[in-house]
Structure formats: C-alpha cells, structure tokens
Design an enzyme around this catalytic site. Structure first.
Site, short mmCIF file in Angstrom:
data_model
loop_
_atom_site.label_atom_id
_atom_site.label_comp_id
_atom_site.label_asym_id
_atom_site.label_seq_id
_atom_site.Cartn_x
_atom_site.Cartn_y
_atom_site.Cartn_z
N ASP A 174 2.17 -14.57 7.50
CA ASP A 174 0.95 -14.59 8.32
C ASP A 174 0.52 -16.04 8.53
O ASP A 174 0.53 -16.84 7.61
CB ASP A 174 -0.15 -13.78 7.63
CG ASP A 174 -1.27 -13.42 8.58
OD1 ASP A 174 -1.43 -12.23 8.89
OD2 ASP A 174 -2.00 -14.35 9.02
N HIS A 180 7.65 -1.42 20.22
CA HIS A 180 6.19 -1.58 20.32
C HIS A 180 5.48 -0.26 20.06
O HIS A 180 5.62 0.70 20.82
CB HIS A 180 5.78 -2.11 21.70
CG HIS A 180 4.31 -2.33 21.80
ND1 HIS A 180 3.71 -3.52 21.45
CD2 HIS A 180 3.31 -1.50 22.16
CE1 HIS A 180 2.40 -3.41 21.61
NE2 HIS A 180 2.13 -2.18 22.05
N ASN A 233 -4.52 -2.46 9.37
CA ASN A 233 -5.80 -2.31 10.04
C ASN A 233 -5.58 -1.55 11.35
O ASN A 233 -4.68 -1.88 12.11
CB ASN A 233 -6.41 -3.69 10.33
CG ASN A 233 -6.73 -4.45 9.06
OD1 ASN A 233 -7.22 -3.88 8.10
ND2 ASN A 233 -6.42 -5.74 9.05
N THR A 245 -6.62 -7.01 15.14
CA THR A 245 -6.66 -8.04 16.18
C THR A 245 -5.39 -8.08 17.02
O THR A 245 -5.42 -8.60 18.14
CB THR A 245 -6.89 -9.44 15.57
OG1 THR A 245 -5.86 -9.72 14.63
CG2 THR A 245 -8.25 -9.52 14.90
N HIS A 260 -0.09 -4.33 17.87
CA HIS A 260 1.32 -3.97 17.63
C HIS A 260 1.35 -3.59 16.15
O HIS A 260 0.99 -4.43 15.29
CB HIS A 260 2.23 -5.16 17.95
CG HIS A 260 3.70 -4.91 17.75
ND1 HIS A 260 4.65 -5.06 18.77
CD2 HIS A 260 4.40 -4.52 16.66
CE1 HIS A 260 5.86 -4.80 18.29
NE2 HIS A 260 5.73 -4.46 17.01
N HIS A 279 1.50 -3.20 12.43
CA HIS A 279 1.97 -4.14 11.41
C HIS A 279 1.38 -3.77 10.08
O HIS A 279 0.26 -3.24 9.99
CB HIS A 279 1.64 -5.58 11.78
CG HIS A 279 0.19 -5.82 12.13
ND1 HIS A 279 -0.34 -5.46 13.34
CD2 HIS A 279 -0.81 -6.37 11.41
CE1 HIS A 279 -1.62 -5.80 13.36
NE2 HIS A 279 -1.94 -6.34 12.19
N HIS A 333 0.41 -5.47 6.47
CA HIS A 333 0.20 -6.69 5.70
C HIS A 333 0.71 -6.44 4.28
O HIS A 333 0.37 -5.41 3.67
CB HIS A 333 -1.29 -7.01 5.59
CG HIS A 333 -1.99 -7.27 6.90
ND1 HIS A 333 -2.29 -8.53 7.35
CD2 HIS A 333 -2.45 -6.42 7.85
CE1 HIS A 333 -2.91 -8.46 8.52
NE2 HIS A 333 -3.03 -7.18 8.83
P1 AMP Z 1 -4.79 -7.63 12.10
O1 AMP Z 1 -6.07 -8.42 12.13
O2 AMP Z 1 -4.71 -6.60 11.03
O3 AMP Z 1 -4.47 -7.09 13.48
O4 AMP Z 1 -3.65 -8.67 11.70
C1 AMP Z 1 -3.11 -9.58 12.60
C2 AMP Z 1 -2.62 -10.73 11.78
O5 AMP Z 1 -1.74 -11.50 12.56
C3 AMP Z 1 -3.70 -11.67 11.25
O6 AMP Z 1 -3.70 -11.68 9.83
C4 AMP Z 1 -3.33 -13.02 11.86
O7 AMP Z 1 -3.55 -14.11 10.98
C5 AMP Z 1 -1.85 -12.83 12.13
N1 AMP Z 1 -1.30 -13.66 13.17
C6 AMP Z 1 -1.82 -13.90 14.40
N2 AMP Z 1 -1.00 -14.70 15.12
C7 AMP Z 1 0.07 -14.96 14.32
C8 AMP Z 1 1.27 -15.73 14.49
N3 AMP Z 1 1.54 -16.40 15.62
N4 AMP Z 1 2.13 -15.80 13.44
C9 AMP Z 1 1.87 -15.14 12.30
N5 AMP Z 1 0.77 -14.37 12.08
C10 AMP Z 1 -0.12 -14.30 13.09
ZN ZN Z 2 4.32 -5.40 20.78
#
Ligand code: AMP
Ligand code: ZN
Length: 113
Positions: free
Chosen positions: A30, A46, A86, A94, A97, A99, A101
């Site tokens: 991250d 996706h 989330n 945010t 797609h 994911h 953590h």
């Molecule tokens: P969420 O808020 O659960 O959707 O998690 C999205 C995560 O993606 C956040 O923890 C961000 O810090 C992370 N993130 C956003 N852009 C990037 C990137 N370019 N490379 C790695 N992590 C990213």
């Molecule tokens: Zn995607």
C-alpha cells in the site's frame, strides 16, 4: 476498466511495489501504509467491491484467501495479521476494485474501527 486505478496497476501503466503475482491475482504494498507491513491483494479481473461478489465470480475470492498466508509471509509478516476489505461509502472504500488489505508487522489495535 479504463479508469480503474488498480486495473492500471495490473496493466503496468502505474508502478507498484509487488509482493506476489500470478495469472489471477496481484499483491503489492500500500502506498500509504497503515501498519508496518500493509499489502493489498487484488483479483486481475475487475470486481468493484465485496458487494459485487456472486456465485459466478467467488472462485477468485477463494483463490485470494488460499494465497493470503503465502503473501503475508512473502511480505515479511511473522506473528499474525488482519485482513480487511472496505466496501462502500460508510466503510471508506476509496478504490472501486475489490481488494483485501493485509495488515501486520506489529501488535495491532484490539479495535477494528
Ligand atoms: P480502500 O480505502 O479500502 O479502498 O483502500 C485503497 C487503498 O489503496 C488505500 O489504502 C490507499 O493507500 C491505496 N492506494 C491508493 N493508490 C495506490 C497506489 N498507487 N499504490 C498502492 N496503493 C495505493
Ligand atoms: Zn479495476
């Protein structure tokens, strides 16, 4: 998905710090870690969020979880970890797609929110 950040990372259009990759999934660090070790695991197909998991696409979710123990070890986690996804506005998702953590590398809080 043209405008999806994580699809762009999968395509190599945006760089990432890779921990693990195979034909189905990608794990990378991250960019704004919330624990000493913070890795994201994503499917290469996706899927917008947990809300979009169906009987048709849930195989990739099982595959991600089959690989999470290995990915946690590759990332350097030794003493346990937390897996979080989330989903939607109230959970502060945010990136739309799917994911997961993986958070570890220290004693985590007993509180989850
Ligand atoms: P969420 O808020 O659960 O959707 O998690 C999205 C995560 O993606 C956040 O923890 C961000 O810090 C992370 N993130 C956003 N852009 C990037 C990137 N370019 N490379 C790695 N992590 C990213
Ligand atoms: Zn995607």
């Amino acid at each position: 998905m043209e405008n999806c950040l994580f699809c762009k990372i999968i395509a190599g259009a945006i760089p990432s710090s890779k921990v693990y990759e195979d034909e189905k999934i990608l794990a990378f660090r991250d960019i704004a870690p919330q624990a000493p070790i913070h890795v994201l695991v994503i499917p290469k197909t996706h899927i917008a969020s947990v809300d979009e998991i169906t009987a048709e696409n849930s195989g990739i979710v099982a595959y991600i979880f089959e690989n999470i123990p290995k990915i946690a070890k590759l990332a350097g986690i030794e003493n346990g970890y937390r897996v979080i996804s989330n989903c939607g506005k109230d959970a502060c998702q945010t990136v739309p797609h799917l994911h997961f953590h993986i958070l570890g590398g220290a004693q985590l809080s007993g509180q989850m929110c």
